[in-house]
Design a protein around this motif. Sequence first.
Motif, mmCIF file in Angstrom:
data_model
loop_
_atom_site.group_PDB
_atom_site.id
_atom_site.type_symbol
_atom_site.label_atom_id
_atom_site.label_comp_id
_atom_site.label_asym_id
_atom_site.label_seq_id
_atom_site.Cartn_x
_atom_site.Cartn_y
_atom_site.Cartn_z
ATOM 1 N N ALA A 86 0.826 -1.214 0.000
ATOM 2 C CA ALA A 86 0.000 0.000 0.000
ATOM 3 C C ALA A 86 0.853 1.255 0.000
ATOM 4 O O ALA A 86 0.455 2.287 -0.556
ATOM 5 C CB ALA A 86 -0.925 -0.008 1.228
ATOM 6 N N ARG A 90 0.600 4.634 -2.336
ATOM 7 C CA ARG A 90 0.580 6.022 -1.853
ATOM 8 C C ARG A 90 1.589 6.878 -2.618
ATOM 9 O O ARG A 90 1.320 8.052 -2.918
ATOM 10 C CB ARG A 90 0.919 6.064 -0.357
ATOM 11 C CG ARG A 90 -0.167 5.580 0.568
ATOM 12 C CD ARG A 90 0.258 5.718 2.019
ATOM 13 N NE ARG A 90 -0.068 7.011 2.583
ATOM 14 C CZ ARG A 90 0.302 7.412 3.788
ATOM 15 N NH1 ARG A 90 1.037 6.641 4.554
ATOM 16 N NH2 ARG A 90 -0.038 8.598 4.240
ATOM 17 N N TYR A 138 -3.335 -1.678 8.144
ATOM 18 C CA TYR A 138 -3.128 -0.435 7.409
ATOM 19 C C TYR A 138 -3.127 -0.687 5.901
ATOM 20 O O TYR A 138 -3.627 0.140 5.125
ATOM 21 C CB TYR A 138 -1.814 0.212 7.833
ATOM 22 C CG TYR A 138 -1.867 0.898 9.180
ATOM 23 C CD1 TYR A 138 -1.691 2.274 9.285
ATOM 24 C CD2 TYR A 138 -2.092 0.187 10.350
ATOM 25 C CE1 TYR A 138 -1.736 2.921 10.512
ATOM 26 C CE2 TYR A 138 -2.139 0.810 11.581
ATOM 27 C CZ TYR A 138 -1.965 2.174 11.667
ATOM 28 O OH TYR A 138 -2.019 2.797 12.884
ATOM 29 N N TYR A 142 -6.085 0.812 3.414
ATOM 30 C CA TYR A 142 -5.780 1.708 2.294
ATOM 31 C C TYR A 142 -6.419 1.195 1.004
ATOM 32 O O TYR A 142 -7.032 1.968 0.252
ATOM 33 C CB TYR A 142 -4.273 1.834 2.107
ATOM 34 C CG TYR A 142 -3.897 2.816 1.013
ATOM 35 C CD1 TYR A 142 -3.795 4.174 1.295
ATOM 36 C CD2 TYR A 142 -3.693 2.391 -0.301
ATOM 37 C CE1 TYR A 142 -3.479 5.089 0.290
ATOM 38 C CE2 TYR A 142 -3.381 3.297 -1.304
ATOM 39 C CZ TYR A 142 -3.270 4.640 -1.004
ATOM 40 O OH TYR A 142 -2.970 5.527 -2.002
ATOM 41 N N SER A 145 -10.180 1.877 1.120
ATOM 42 C CA SER A 145 -10.569 3.281 1.018
ATOM 43 C C SER A 145 -10.289 3.858 -0.360
ATOM 44 O O SER A 145 -11.037 4.717 -0.843
ATOM 45 C CB SER A 145 -9.832 4.104 2.086
ATOM 46 O OG SER A 145 -8.436 4.080 1.859
ATOM 47 N N GLU A 146 -9.223 3.392 -1.023
ATOM 48 C CA GLU A 146 -8.852 3.947 -2.322
ATOM 49 C C GLU A 146 -9.548 3.249 -3.488
ATOM 50 O O GLU A 146 -9.900 3.888 -4.479
ATOM 51 C CB GLU A 146 -7.333 3.842 -2.510
ATOM 52 C CG GLU A 146 -6.537 4.828 -1.687
ATOM 53 C CD GLU A 146 -6.736 6.260 -2.159
ATOM 54 O OE1 GLU A 146 -6.547 6.527 -3.359
ATOM 55 O OE2 GLU A 146 -7.075 7.113 -1.316
ATOM 56 N N TRP A 361 2.685 4.290 9.906
ATOM 57 C CA TRP A 361 3.005 4.184 8.479
ATOM 58 C C TRP A 361 4.514 4.277 8.255
ATOM 59 O O TRP A 361 5.093 3.538 7.453
ATOM 60 C CB TRP A 361 2.297 5.283 7.686
ATOM 61 C CG TRP A 361 0.947 4.898 7.160
ATOM 62 C CD1 TRP A 361 -0.261 5.201 7.703
ATOM 63 C CD2 TRP A 361 0.663 4.140 5.974
ATOM 64 N NE1 TRP A 361 -1.278 4.674 6.938
ATOM 65 C CE2 TRP A 361 -0.744 4.023 5.861
ATOM 66 C CE3 TRP A 361 1.460 3.550 4.996
ATOM 67 C CZ2 TRP A 361 -1.357 3.336 4.821
ATOM 68 C CZ3 TRP A 361 0.845 2.866 3.946
ATOM 69 C CH2 TRP A 361 -0.541 2.764 3.873
#
Length: 683
Positions: A86, A90, A138, A142, A145-146, A361
């Motif tokens: 993830a 990002r 995490y 991600y 949500s994305e 993170w």
Amino acid sequence: MRKITTIIVVILLWITSFPAFSQLQQNPLYDLSRTPVLYTVGYAHLDTEWRWDYEETINDFLKATLDENFTLFKNYPSYVFTFTGARRYRMMKEYYPEKYAELKRWISRNRWFVGGSSVDECDPNVPSPESIIRQVLYGNNYFRSEFGKESVDFMLPDCFGFQAHFPSVLAHCGLKGFSTQKLEWGSAVGIPFNIGNWIGPDGKGIVSALNATTYTGRIQERLDTSRYWSDRVFVNGRKYGVYADYRYYGVGDVGGAPREEDVQHAVGSMNHPDSKIQVYLSSSDQLFRDLSREQCTSLPSYSGDLLLTEHSAGSITSQATMKRWNRKNELSAQAAEPLAVMADYLGALPYPHSRLNEAWWLVLGCQMHDILPGTSIPSAYEYAWNDEVLAMNLFASVLKGSAGALIRAMDTRVEGVPLVVYNPLSIGREDVVDATLDYPDGVPDYIRVFDPEGREIPSQITSRTKTNLQFLFLARVPSLGLACFDVRSSKQPSTVTTGLRAGRLSMENEAYRVLLSTDGDIHSILDKRLDKELLSGTMRLEFLKEHPRYWPAWNMDWNDRKEPPIGTVEGVAQTTLVESGPVRATYKLERKARNSVFTQWVRLAAGDAGLRITIDNEVYWQSQGVSLKASFPLTAMNSQATYNLGLGTIERPVNHPKKYEVPSREWFDLTDRSGSFGVTILE
């Protein structure tokens, strides 16, 4: 009476964090009890930092991964691709927003799959079980949500061995599967199966593809008629009733996309009348989604470590700063988060979601399987160290802010100076507090320290200036608790005594008598409770030859390890008794050897803190071609030692041609065969 403040906190993890993955079960395309299927995973391995740093990864490798796969998607409608991490997504979003928008379209069409569930393809040996759980939490948060997607597998094609607890951790995350190809690099126990159940120490496990073949694998013939792959699929079917197998193909370690000719052969292996097996171009987790509960149960099982003889032992100690700072951050988070929950619960301070999440993170990103093991180039560590320090500052700010908010809510009215102590452990403890107080108007001659019940406790001044005083005292604090102590100025020294005393090259409390040699080594530890000598010889710092045939950042070879040490840190030490009092005695030992400088503090405390002997080491390391080993020759005799895994324990041989340097977490123990006594080494 000032009562100790202790708050019991129950932290509920929202069920949306780890969803019921059963809802993700799709109707499988094939009946694996009858139809032979090879799950074929197109993949590009990317080492986020290795022989390059983040700058090259962002400027070249991530861009190429996007562009090359977009082209393949357009040219080959059956081609699909899996990419992990993830954190890399990002980076794509931050540096290539237009390409990221196109990526989201391909993901929505089920051509590009998010895989592996994690923030990055992490090292599985150094991080705590909580860190691995957070990798999944995490990472998949991600992806959800994305992209509205998530993966149900953990994918680690390239790391440096796996400990026995790892499948339990993944099972507790709710994942369905795990895959790797690394066991081909000299597994100490071989490859237990191609597809089966890897079971952890608590009985939990996960379906694992342990022989997925190299991630740079070529496809140079039709897979559906390949004798090698059809044999593997049919062997699984005949033995276990599951006619399936699993493989990677693609490139590494710089991302990109599988070679076009391999994609052509992969696509060309599908749906022929003369096919021996069906070739399914799939995501990395599709096999694990398709297996029924009954089929999973019928597969073979294995319990235990999956350690390596190549690409393994050296990475346990390489780049010590990374490992030290990773551990400090894990412990800082463990200390800060309960206080933040307490402060929020009492309405003293809102819970700092964003600071804690961003700190994690940073830590999780630094756990990538080349960064944390210490196999990357020097410039990579400039970035990684910076991230670790940023995380430390974030955790420290949460700890300080939350503690301050709670302390302001406590009754800290005392006769002298109030000093609040926090115990972040889940057990109550008595331990040594090392404190410094400022006295702008001049330091007192002496101090006396009183506990929350008003009883005087052992204290000891260690240093003073004109305006501050550094001192020690023994504090008893409950689990996850805060306790307020009273530090009073005095004209007379404290009269509270303990059984602790120090003599010439000796220290003794109620539990142990420790004797030092003029060389600065411990040559005797008497357990006074058992009337038992714990050492069979002198504890030394030993130099071991390190000339591995290949990969010195990764490897330690048995040919070197089976030989005796080539030297020790020896000679007359500069020995100084730097602390002596009722709380703690400390000898400082300074030595030089092989161009390195060694400073050790051997400490023995009173009370419950005196049930262990502490040795702090500071090493200015300039020695070449050797490693440094702290040797503990014990009177306890056993061919097996017990190692802590963070989730359960495991017994391993004390010395073995394939298991001679092994990972552990926080402690290992050698108990005598009689079971009557033993010694635990804590780090």
